[in-house]
Design an enzyme around this catalytic site. Structure first.
Site, PDB file in Angstrom:
ATOM      1  CG  ASP A   1       0.422  -0.591  -8.913  1.00  0.00           C
ATOM      2  OD1 ASP A   1      -0.666  -0.884  -9.233  1.00  0.00           O
ATOM      3  OD2 ASP A   1       1.096   0.411  -8.425  1.00  0.00           O
TER       4      ASP A   1
ATOM      5  CE  LYS B   1       1.160   2.973 -10.764  1.00  0.00           C
ATOM      6  NZ  LYS B   1       0.282   3.818  -9.846  1.00  0.00           N
TER       7      LYS B   1
HETATM    8  P1  ATP Z   1       2.356   2.061  -5.864  1.00  0.00           P
HETATM    9  O1  ATP Z   1       1.705   3.137  -6.681  1.00  0.00           O
HETATM   10  O2  ATP Z   1       2.742   0.800  -6.703  1.00  0.00           O
HETATM   11  O3  ATP Z   1       1.478   1.661  -4.627  1.00  0.00           O
HETATM   12  P2  ATP Z   1       4.644   3.814  -5.535  1.00  0.00           P
HETATM   13  O4  ATP Z   1       4.819   3.920  -6.738  1.00  0.00           O
HETATM   14  O5  ATP Z   1       3.773   4.972  -4.795  1.00  0.00           O
HETATM   15  O6  ATP Z   1       3.688   2.449  -5.261  1.00  0.00           O
HETATM   16  P3  ATP Z   1       6.921   2.759  -4.716  1.00  0.00           P
HETATM   17  O7  ATP Z   1       8.169   3.774  -5.374  1.00  0.00           O
HETATM   18  O8  ATP Z   1       6.867   1.577  -5.918  1.00  0.00           O
HETATM   19  O9  ATP Z   1       5.780   3.500  -4.425  1.00  0.00           O
HETATM   20  O10 ATP Z   1       7.577   2.484  -3.406  1.00  0.00           O
HETATM   21  C1  ATP Z   1       6.861   1.875  -2.410  1.00  0.00           C
HETATM   22  C2  ATP Z   1       7.517   1.241  -1.189  1.00  0.00           C
HETATM   23  O11 ATP Z   1       8.259   0.148  -1.549  1.00  0.00           O
HETATM   24  C3  ATP Z   1       8.306   2.053  -0.534  1.00  0.00           C
HETATM   25  O12 ATP Z   1       8.107   1.968   0.808  1.00  0.00           O
HETATM   26  C4  ATP Z   1       9.979   1.562  -0.770  1.00  0.00           C
HETATM   27  O13 ATP Z   1      10.577   1.785   0.309  1.00  0.00           O
HETATM   28  C5  ATP Z   1       9.633   0.230  -1.123  1.00  0.00           C
HETATM   29  N1  ATP Z   1      10.392  -0.510  -2.264  1.00  0.00           N
HETATM   30  C6  ATP Z   1      11.105  -1.884  -2.045  1.00  0.00           C
HETATM   31  N2  ATP Z   1      11.753  -1.896  -2.997  1.00  0.00           N
HETATM   32  C7  ATP Z   1      11.835  -0.838  -3.838  1.00  0.00           C
HETATM   33  C8  ATP Z   1      12.416  -0.456  -5.185  1.00  0.00           C
HETATM   34  N3  ATP Z   1      13.273  -1.352  -5.812  1.00  0.00           N
HETATM   35  N4  ATP Z   1      12.116   0.610  -5.563  1.00  0.00           N
HETATM   36  C9  ATP Z   1      11.158   1.450  -4.929  1.00  0.00           C
HETATM   37  N5  ATP Z   1      10.500   1.199  -3.890  1.00  0.00           N
HETATM   38  C10 ATP Z   1      10.810   0.244  -3.175  1.00  0.00           C
END
Ligand code: ATP
Length: 306
Positions: free
Chosen positions: A138, A11
């Protein structure tokens, strides 16, 4: 059916306002969220003879134990459904991690969608969103994708129709930003909260909107909070604009910056040019059509694993 493949889209936040701090410590949000055509892939197989979740992932930096949002989502679904079955889940990771693209949340939502189908649970989108909201703010959005207004802690989701077609160029500088750290920066750098703009308030009352109405309203409260420590974000925004982006903005809490382009050719040209010139990770994809899609795999043993 005993195996399923689910696509989990990334997203971007076309608008992200962080509003007042609540008594539970979280902030109220107002966001216009949009899925884009960059997807992780989940392969879920039922193992009726066993119990427990066996998780594999092609990204070695991600945990495959109970810390992974996919494993957590699977446990929550099984507990809620009162079922005890074995699951073999493989994640093909394409969405950069801790990048503001909601990859973990989308994977969690995809797990719920996949298990809902596979286990014939018959849950509606609002029911799945309710189950998923404990996993992250999210997560509920993905059940109402491709476009939705997201409010409160993320659990109040109103789907919207976004009219028109645009192409998105995602740029990532190659380092993660932890969401909690970004919230701490926000608290440290801003003196007060500004109210929603009139334009956003008008938008909030609509069920459909045109891209041309959204573009001038695009903003993200994390940009000002991250600017003093992460100069590269402004550099990426300027680079996207110089390549023809109509608007460029940080997504979520960063560090991904995205540009909105009117045509595929201009987006692809910008992606290739910026990748070559700066070495940033870059992707050019369509906005507006991706949602959680599931593809049944049958017979089960045709599924490629490992
Ligand atoms: P958001 O914008 O939803 O706050 P983000 O996009 O910045 O999150 P993500 O890639 O969703 O970040 O990952 C955030 C955290 O979740 C990381 O610390 C990661 O280790 C953990 N995590 C757990 N499971 C997953 C997964 N399947 N894919 C990605 N990250 C994961």
């Amino acid at each position: 059916m005993s195996g399923i493949r689910v696509h989990a889209p990334a997203k971007v936040n076309l608008i992200l306002r962080v509003l007042d701090r609540r008594t539970d410590g979280y902030h109220n949000l107002w966001s216009l969220m949009q899925t884009v055509g960059l997807e992780d892939e989940l392969h879920i197989q039922l193992q009726p003879e066993t119990t427990g979740v066996c998780l594999r992932c092609d990204d070695p930096t991600l945990p495959t134990d109970g810390r992974n949002l996919v494993a957590r989502a699977a446990s929550v679904v099984l507990e809620r459904a009162g079922l005890s079955v074995g699951l073999d889940i493989r994640i093909v990771k394409r969405i950069p991690v801790s990048a503001g693209l909601g990859g973990g949340s989308s994977d969690a939502a995809a797990t719920i969608v996949g298990l809902n189908r596979l286990l014939c649970l018959g849950w509606s989108a609002p029911e799945m969103a309710h189950v998923g909201q404990v996993l992250g703010s999210d997560v509920p959005f993905f059940f109402f994708a491709p476009t939705a207004q997201v409010r409160a802690r993320g659990e109040d989701v109103v789907p919207m129709r976004l009219i028109g077609e645009r192409w998105i160029v995602l740029l990532n500088p190659g380092f993660p930003i932890q969401t909690q750290w970004a919230y701490d920066r926000l608290a440290a750098t801003r003196s007060g909260m500004t109210a929603l703009s009139q334009g956003i308030t008008r938008l909030a009352g609509k069920t459909q909107v045109d891209w041309d109405e959204v573009l001038p309203l695009m903003e993200n409260d994390f940009e000002a909070a991250l600017a003093p420590t992460h100069h590269v974000l402004e550099k990426m925004k300027r680079a996207l604009i110089s390549q023809g982006a109509q608007v460029a903005l940080v997504s979520g809490s960063g560090a991904t910056v995205f540009g909105v382009f009117p045509y595929e050719e201009s987006a692809v040209q910008a992606r290739d040019g910026l990748k070559r010139q700066h070495g940033w990770w870059a992707s050019a994809i369509r906005a507006g059509s991706s949602s959680l899609g599931s593809h049944e795999t049958f017979p089960l043993n045709c599924l490629q694993v490992g």
